[in-house]
Design an enzyme around this catalytic site. Structure first.
Site, PDB file in Angstrom:
ATOM      1  N   LYS A 185      -9.116  10.736  18.923  1.00  0.00           N
ATOM      2  CA  LYS A 185      -9.651   9.948  17.821  1.00  0.00           C
ATOM      3  C   LYS A 185     -11.173   9.769  17.942  1.00  0.00           C
ATOM      4  CE  LYS A 185      -5.960   9.505  15.419  1.00  0.00           C
ATOM      5  NZ  LYS A 185      -5.874  10.159  14.090  1.00  0.00           N
ATOM      6  N   THR A 229       3.422  -0.182  10.725  1.00  0.00           N
ATOM      7  CA  THR A 229       4.128   0.861   9.990  1.00  0.00           C
ATOM      8  C   THR A 229       5.605   0.808  10.369  1.00  0.00           C
ATOM      9  OG1 THR A 229       3.767   2.479  11.750  1.00  0.00           O
ATOM     10  CG2 THR A 229       2.074   2.319  10.034  1.00  0.00           C
ATOM     11  N   TYR A 248      -4.824  10.596  23.363  1.00  0.00           N
ATOM     12  CA  TYR A 248      -4.901  10.083  21.987  1.00  0.00           C
ATOM     13  C   TYR A 248      -6.261   9.444  21.727  1.00  0.00           C
ATOM     14  CZ  TYR A 248      -4.139   7.181  17.865  1.00  0.00           C
ATOM     15  OH  TYR A 248      -4.268   6.580  16.633  1.00  0.00           O
ATOM     16  N   LEU A 264       0.887   5.474   7.132  1.00  0.00           N
ATOM     17  CA  LEU A 264      -0.391   5.167   6.494  1.00  0.00           C
ATOM     18  C   LEU A 264      -0.727   6.164   5.391  1.00  0.00           C
ATOM     19  CD1 LEU A 264      -2.597   4.105   9.546  1.00  0.00           C
ATOM     20  CD2 LEU A 264      -1.135   2.697   8.076  1.00  0.00           C
ATOM     21  N   SER A 273      -9.363   6.020  14.474  1.00  0.00           N
ATOM     22  CA  SER A 273      -8.650   4.862  14.997  1.00  0.00           C
ATOM     23  C   SER A 273      -9.655   3.967  15.704  1.00  0.00           C
ATOM     24  CB  SER A 273      -7.573   5.302  15.996  1.00  0.00           C
ATOM     25  OG  SER A 273      -7.041   4.194  16.704  1.00  0.00           O
TER      26      SER A 273
END
Length: 315
Positions: free
Chosen positions: A223, A254, A219, A69, A204
């Site tokens: 975020k 991605t 994670y 990104l 995110s």
């Protein structure tokens, strides 16, 4: 729309912006084609575009920019008029290679050449405060200032809470949370003496929801921290001219994600079925949002999160 299809057009009668006059750098041909598609003796009249979306004259810096990104954010900036850019990533060689590739790609279907761009690759470990300070020092030494910064460096891993090794949890937080903070802080320190600027922290959709079926509690929490960090810093720096916003992507295709999903098509189907639009996002789907946040078009926006998730978070 692919970021390579963005056209930077001269606006008729537009005065010079605070960063200088806009040049005609459309990637579209002005060959003699009439409105109905037939050949004619006069060039196509180019439509007006809102000048505030232009990145011309702005000095930009993107972390995690050698791939994924971050790389797409760089493409979007260059396609929108930026010619001074710091491509920041963990390895110097990869950052420099990405910088060269970005310039070469930007010259395709354009009247601009490599000499029109000043894109540098810089090594930086965002988990290290000293390394981040050094990267900003080199950028400001080169360009004199920095106007728009994107903190895009980040990692994700999938372990159950009971099985997640502590050293990997610490590494994730060092990159995702501390790295975003160090980047934002150095950006603001360099922006304030020049009247301000725009900082975008890449969060995110996981800051708002719990992803399934994969376990990724650290994670998600990291975020959520980045999202609230953007809001907190926005309040702290609002009167100093520095805007801080969060961009929260959904599931994006991605290169890394494609590699993972090539071995697990059922997971891909699950993600798509949970997304109201029925598909995963392409990295180019974020181009408009990142340019909006980084440009003067969002001049009265700070402390805000923009989600680009195909509707995932609304159900």
């Amino acid at each position: 729309m692919s970021s390579m299809l963005f056209a930077r057009l001269t606006v008729v009668g537009r005065p010079a912006s605070r960063f200088g006059a806009v040049k005609a750098t459309s990637s579209y041909s002005t060959s003699a084609i009439s409105r109905n598609g037939a050949a004619s003796g006069s060039p196509i009249k180019q439509a007006r575009t809102l000048p505030d979306f232009s990145m011309e004259g702005k000095v930009c810096l993107v972390t995690g920019a050698a791939r994924g990104l971050g790389y797409e954010f760089c493409r979007a900036f260059l396609a929108s008029g930026c010619t001074k850019l710091a491509v920041v990533d963990l390895k110097q060689s990869e950052a420099e290679d990405a910088a060269k590739e970005l310039v070469a790609t930007s010259c395709l279907n354009s009247d601009m050449g490599p000499s029109d761009f000043d894109v540098i690759g810089l090594e930086c470990d965002v988990s290290s405060e000293r390394s981040v300070i050094k990267a900003f020092g080199e950028t400001v030494s080169k360009f004199g200032r920095v106007d728009s910064v994107v903190a895009s460096a980040g990692i994700v891993e999938n372990y159950s809470a009971f099985d997640y090794p502590f050293d990997r949890i610490k590494r994730l937080y060092d990159i995702n949370v501390h790295g975003a903070f160090f980047t934002a802080r150095e950006a603001a320190r360099n922006m304030i003496p020049h009247g301000g600027g725009s900082i975008t922290l890449v969060a995110s959709m996981s800051a708002n929801i719990v992803n399934i079926p994969q376990p990724q509690t650290p994670y998600n929490a990291s975020k959520a921290a980045v999202k609230h960090m953007a809001a907190s810093l926005a309040v702290e720096w609002a009167k100093k001219g520095v805007r801080v916003n969060a961009l929260s992507p959904g599931y994006m295709l991605t290169k890394l994600t494609k590699t993972v999903l090539s071995h697990d098509q059922e997971l891909k189907k699950t993600w798509e079925s949970l997304t109201p639009m029925g598909r995963m996002g392409e990295p180019e789907d974020l181009a408009g949002a990142i340019v909006f946040l980084a440009s003067d078009a969002s001049r009265f926006m700070t402390g805000t999160e923009i989600r680009v998730d195909g509707g995932y978070c609304i159900i």
